[in-house]
Design an enzyme around this catalytic site. Sequence first.
Site, PDB file in Angstrom:
ATOM      1  N   PRO A  99       0.831  -1.204   0.000  1.00 36.94           N
ATOM      2  CG  PRO A  99      -0.724  -1.543   1.681  1.00 36.94           C
ATOM      3  CD  PRO A  99       0.553  -2.092   1.133  1.00 36.94           C
ATOM      4  CB  ALA A 109       9.696  -1.761  -1.437  1.00 37.17           C
ATOM      5  CG  ASP A 150      11.234   2.895   5.405  1.00 35.82           C
ATOM      6  OD1 ASP A 150      11.262   2.696   6.623  1.00 35.82           O
ATOM      7  OD2 ASP A 150      10.228   3.278   4.790  1.00 35.82           O
TER       8      ASP A 150
HETATM    9  O1  PMV Z   1       6.024   5.794   8.249  1.00 36.84           O
HETATM   10  P1  PMV Z   1       7.340   5.275   7.838  1.00 36.84           P
HETATM   11  O2  PMV Z   1       7.323   3.839   7.506  1.00 36.84           O
HETATM   12  O3  PMV Z   1       8.004   6.130   6.805  1.00 36.84           O
HETATM   13  O4  PMV Z   1       8.265   5.268   9.122  1.00 36.84           O
HETATM   14  C1  PMV Z   1       8.784   6.420   9.696  1.00 36.84           C
HETATM   15  C2  PMV Z   1       9.674   6.028  10.813  1.00 36.84           C
HETATM   16  C3  PMV Z   1      10.252   7.200  11.566  1.00 36.84           C
HETATM   17  O5  PMV Z   1      11.022   6.655  12.634  1.00 36.84           O
HETATM   18  C4  PMV Z   1       9.153   8.061  12.144  1.00 36.84           C
HETATM   19  C5  PMV Z   1      11.125   8.060  10.680  1.00 36.84           C
HETATM   20  C6  PMV Z   1      12.392   7.371  10.240  1.00 36.84           C
HETATM   21  O6  PMV Z   1      12.964   7.855   9.251  1.00 36.84           O
HETATM   22  O7  PMV Z   1      12.848   6.418  10.884  1.00 36.84           O
END
Ligand code: PMV
Length: 316
Positions: A99, A109, A150
Site C-alpha cells: 500500500p 521498496a 526503510d
Molecule cells: O512511516 P514510515 O514507515 O516512513 O516510518 C517512519 C519512521 C520514523 O522513525 C518516524 C522516521 C524514520 O525515518 O525512521
Amino acid sequence: MTTATAPGKIILFGEHAAVYGQPAIALPLSDKQATVKVEDAADRITLLLPNLATSYVLESEPNSADGDVPLVAALRLAQAAANVAQLPPLTITVDSTIPIAGGMGSGAATAAALIRAVLQHLGISADNQLISSLTYEVERLHHGTPSGIDNTVVSTNQAVWFVKQAPENLIEPIVIGAPFRLLIADTGIRSATKDVVGDVRRQWQANSEYFDSLFGRCGRLARRARVALNAGNLLELGALMTLNHVQLRRMSVSSRELDDLVDNALKAGALGAKLSGAGRGGIMLALVDSEKEETVREALEETGATSIWHSEVAAG
Ligand code: PMV
C-alpha cells in the site's frame, strides 16, 4: 529482460526514537513486495507505473526536473552508479502490492527494486549495501532526514536491529526464536512522514528533557524486545509492543483512530498492539495467536480499519 523485487517493511519497535539514535527493530514483509521489470526497447526510455496509472517518457541523459519524481531520481542514481552517460532505450515497469504511503515502505521498496533491476540490466553487480545507500538518497528527496531503516530492510530483506549513528549506522540481523503472526490494520488516513517527523522535532526542541526520556524508554523497550524475539517469548513481546504504543502516544504521533484500533485489538485478545511507522494515520500492528486471530480481526474491522493484512514472521 531483468526482474528484481524488494519487500515492504514494518517497524516493530522504535519509530521516531530511531531518528534520535535509539535502536529500532524492523521486519521485511514477505507477502507484500515491489517488482520491477526492465526490458530493452526500440527507441525510447519509458517508466511505467501501472499502480498509479502513470507513465513517463525520459531522456537518455539526466535533466534538472528528474528529482521531482522519486522513481525517476532512483533511475538516475542507478545510471550514475553504473557510470553510463546515456541510457539505452528501455521499458521499465514498476509493480507493487505494498500500500502506498501507509508506513509499509512502498517508496523505498519500489526504489530499491528499480535500482537493483536497472543495475543488473546494465551488467553492473551491486551488493545490498550499494542498493541501500542509493535507496537512501531517493528517500531523502521526499522524507527530509529519514533514519535509514526503510532502505536497510528493503535492500537486505532481513529483520534488522538498526541504530542511526555516525560515521556508519549499526545494522545487525535479528534472530527470531519462534514464528509469530501479526495483523496489520490500516486507518485509511494518510499522513506525510516528513511532517510528523518535523513536528516531533519541534516538540523535542521545545521540551527536550521530556522527549529524550520518551526516546530513551523506546530504546529500552527495543532492547527488551530483541531478547524476547530471540527467546520466542511472544507474551513479553506483545506487552512490550503495547508499552511502545504508550510512548508514541505521549509523543503525540498517535490518533484517535490508531488508539481505538489498539485498544479494541487488546480487548479482543491480541498479545500486544501498537501503531507502526510515522503515525497520525497509517497502520497499526496487533500480535495475535492462532486462537484469537479471527476475533481480533473482527474487532479491527468493527473499529473501522479500511484494510487488514495478515503477516507471518518466520523463525530464523
Ligand atoms: O512511516 P514510515 O514507515 O516512513 O516510518 C517512519 C519512521 C520514523 O522513525 C518516524 C522516521 C524514520 O525515518 O525512521
